[in-house]
Design a protein around this motif. Structure first.
Motif, PDB file in Angstrom:
ATOM      1  N   ASP A   1     -17.272   2.447 -14.234  1.00 15.89           N
ATOM      2  CA  ASP A   1     -16.063   2.504 -14.825  1.00 15.89           C
ATOM      3  C   ASP A   1     -15.496   1.203 -15.195  1.00 15.89           C
ATOM      4  O   ASP A   1     -15.062   0.798 -16.414  1.00 15.89           O
TER       5      ASP A   1
ATOM      6  N   GLU B   1     -19.526   7.012  -4.913  1.00 15.38           N
ATOM      7  CA  GLU B   1     -18.237   6.642  -5.330  1.00 15.38           C
ATOM      8  C   GLU B   1     -18.004   5.142  -5.654  1.00 15.38           C
ATOM      9  O   GLU B   1     -17.436   4.738  -6.651  1.00 15.38           O
TER      10      GLU B   1
ATOM     11  N   ALA C   1      -7.039  -0.896  -5.798  1.00 17.71           N
ATOM     12  CA  ALA C   1      -6.122   0.093  -6.127  1.00 17.71           C
ATOM     13  C   ALA C   1      -6.585   1.676  -5.607  1.00 17.71           C
ATOM     14  O   ALA C   1      -5.604   2.583  -5.389  1.00 17.71           O
ATOM     15  N   SER C   2      -7.749   1.845  -5.529  1.00 16.34           N
ATOM     16  CA  SER C   2      -8.181   3.295  -4.982  1.00 16.34           C
ATOM     17  C   SER C   2      -8.226   3.229  -3.574  1.00 16.34           C
ATOM     18  O   SER C   2      -8.841   4.242  -2.776  1.00 16.34           O
TER      19      SER C   2
ATOM     20  N   ALA D   1     -10.136  -3.037  -8.728  1.00 16.33           N
ATOM     21  CA  ALA D   1     -10.198  -1.528  -8.972  1.00 16.33           C
ATOM     22  C   ALA D   1     -10.406  -0.936  -7.610  1.00 16.33           C
ATOM     23  O   ALA D   1      -9.882   0.029  -7.110  1.00 16.33           O
ATOM     24  N   ASP D   2     -11.154  -1.697  -6.836  1.00 20.25           N
ATOM     25  CA  ASP D   2     -11.576  -0.821  -5.473  1.00 20.25           C
ATOM     26  C   ASP D   2     -10.196  -0.737  -4.690  1.00 20.25           C
ATOM     27  O   ASP D   2      -9.974   0.097  -3.962  1.00 20.25           O
TER      28      ASP D   2
ATOM     29  N   ARG E   1      -7.602   6.134   1.837  1.00 19.21           N
ATOM     30  CA  ARG E   1      -8.906   6.189   2.231  1.00 19.21           C
ATOM     31  C   ARG E   1      -9.181   6.212   3.740  1.00 19.21           C
ATOM     32  O   ARG E   1      -8.251   5.779   4.234  1.00 19.21           O
TER      33      ARG E   1
ATOM     34  N   VAL F   1     -17.201   3.124  -9.538  1.00 20.12           N
ATOM     35  CA  VAL F   1     -16.356   2.112  -9.778  1.00 20.12           C
ATOM     36  C   VAL F   1     -17.069   1.220 -10.584  1.00 20.12           C
ATOM     37  O   VAL F   1     -16.537   0.702 -11.575  1.00 20.12           O
TER      38      VAL F   1
ATOM     39  N   SER G   1       0.765  -1.032  -0.052  1.00 17.57           N
ATOM     40  CA  SER G   1       0.036   0.065   0.034  1.00 17.57           C
ATOM     41  C   SER G   1       0.827   1.324   0.060  1.00 17.57           C
ATOM     42  O   SER G   1       1.948   1.231   0.647  1.00 17.57           O
TER      43      SER G   1
END
Ligand code: NI
Length: 395
Positions: free
Chosen positions: A313, A306, A390-391, A387-388, A395, A310, A67
């Motif tokens: 996208d 949000e 990665a973002s 994807a989640d 957070r 995701v 991370s």
């Protein structure tokens, strides 16, 4: 010897889907289903976590990616696993082997897509940051299997939760996504109206609970029109009304039952109060007495903005068509995972509808899932989780 052997993932998932379809188990009876899920996941080298659950299980895929900020998130994907007491009429070669039971809500598809997503994610764990729990949940049809998972502690460390349902109103490759409310809060009421029984020829000797009940049914329908904000969706349905046994006797008691569906928390409280008041006061006007029994089911499911983005996208990247989803007055106990009252804290969630081919509605005896929907659904769910993650950092 491995269960999968050298089979391609799609073929393996379809074989498992057919197995689950042939062996449907009702809510809280999903023993064989749970064992099969355990065997398949274990075979794929996926770790099963031990929680006190009689049926259902929780598996985990641990990311290997470092991370950026030292935060390793825990997300979850919920897949419900139970079937319905329906005699199957679907024209498929893998028809249910258990008479009177059927995967008529497509939870066999949910199980298989969830297993596929776990296998794909495990294969890409080098790219995954943080941890993903796969919750194979019992008893969604009874509307409180989610509470068993919450009580087991399996969701205590979860920071966001994803859910999905197969959608027979959409073609394979389409996914329905909506921000905000997607399913309604589900409440149930029973109203017992007590009068005084007498001869049908002499109603003046008694108090007629049937007449009082008729007025109560009318009165209940005025709540949505007169008490609830016109911009707030709400439904009340009286679905059972029973009284009497013959033509010349006015009975003592009448009983009705129904459901209230709301999105807004305050409307839910308002409805309970107004149903009780309406029943009691109208009954009193007729000289009868009404008692209301109220059973609260799951709250409304709310899709976090949000997270819905995701899903959109990822759909685009996976070559799927993201279609706007209408909110439904149906319910799903997925909402318990997001609920502050059930969880002790608010958990952001998102629930999408994955097209399984246009056909009979869910819970119909001829409902079926196109098998071509399985692998794309697994890939889509795995891609969302990736994807989640990665973002997730920052957070
Ligand atoms: Ni379902």
């Amino acid at each position: 010897m491995s269960l999968r052997g050298d089979k391609k993932l799609e073929q393996y998932l379809i074989e498992n889907f057919e197995w689950f379809h042939r062996h449907p188990e009702l809510s809280y009876e999903e023993y064989e289903t749970t064992e099969r899920i355990r065997a398949v996941l274990t075979d794929a080298g996926i770790e099963i976590l031990e929680y006190p659950l009689a049926t259902g299980l929780v598996a985990v895929v641990r990311g290997r990616k470092e991370s950026a900020d030292g935060h390793y998130g825990v997300t979850a994907l919920r897949c419900d696993i139970d079937a319905l007491p329906i005699m199957e009429e679907a024209d498929v070669p893998y028809v249910s082997e258990y008479t009177g039971k059927m995967h008529a809500c497509g939870h066999d598809f949910h199980i298989t897509a969830g297993i596929g997503a776990a296998i794909l994610l495990q294969e890409r764990c080098e790219e995954l940051c943080g941890t993903v729990k796969f919750i194979f949940q019992p008893a969604e049809e009874e509307a409180h299997g989610a509470m068993k998972i919450l009580e087991s502690g399996a969701a205590d460390d979860v920071e966001r939760i994803w859910g999905f349902h197969g959608d027979p109103t959409n073609r394979v490759g389409a996914v329905g996504i909506r921000e905000g409310y997607v399913t309604a809060a589900v409440d149930r009421f029973v109203i017992r109206v007590r009068g005084v029984g007498c001869h049908g020829a002499h109603p003046d000797d008694g108090i007629d609970p049937i007449l009082a009940s008729a007025a109560i049914v009318q009165g209940l329908h005025s709540i949505v029109g007169r008490n609830v904000n016109a911009f707030h969706p709400a439904v009340l349905s009286v679905t059972r009304l029973q009284a009497g046994a013959t033509w010349n006797v006015i009975p003592t008691v009448a009983e009705m039952e129904g459901t209230v569906r709301t999105m807004d928390r305050e409307d839910r409280v308002l409805y309970e109060r107004r149903v009780r008041e309406t029943a009691e006061r109208i009954a009193a006007a007729y000289g009868a007495v009404a008692e209301t029994e109220w059973t609260a089911g799951p709250p409304a499911t709310y899709n976090h903005k949000e997270m819905a983005r995701v899903c959109e996208d990822v759909a685009r990247k996976q070559g799927m068509e993201a279609v706007p989803e209408e909110s439904s007055m149906g319910g799903d106990d997925f909402a318990y995972y997001e609920d502050k009252d059930a969880m002790g804290r608010e958990l952001p969630g998102c629930y999408v509808k994955i097209g399984v081919g246009v056909g009979q509605q869910i819970h119909h005896p001829a409902f079926r899932v196109e098998q071509t929907a399985i692998l794309p659904a697994a890939e889509y769910l795995a891609a969302i989780l990736l994807a989640d993650s990665a973002s997730a950092s920052g957070r």
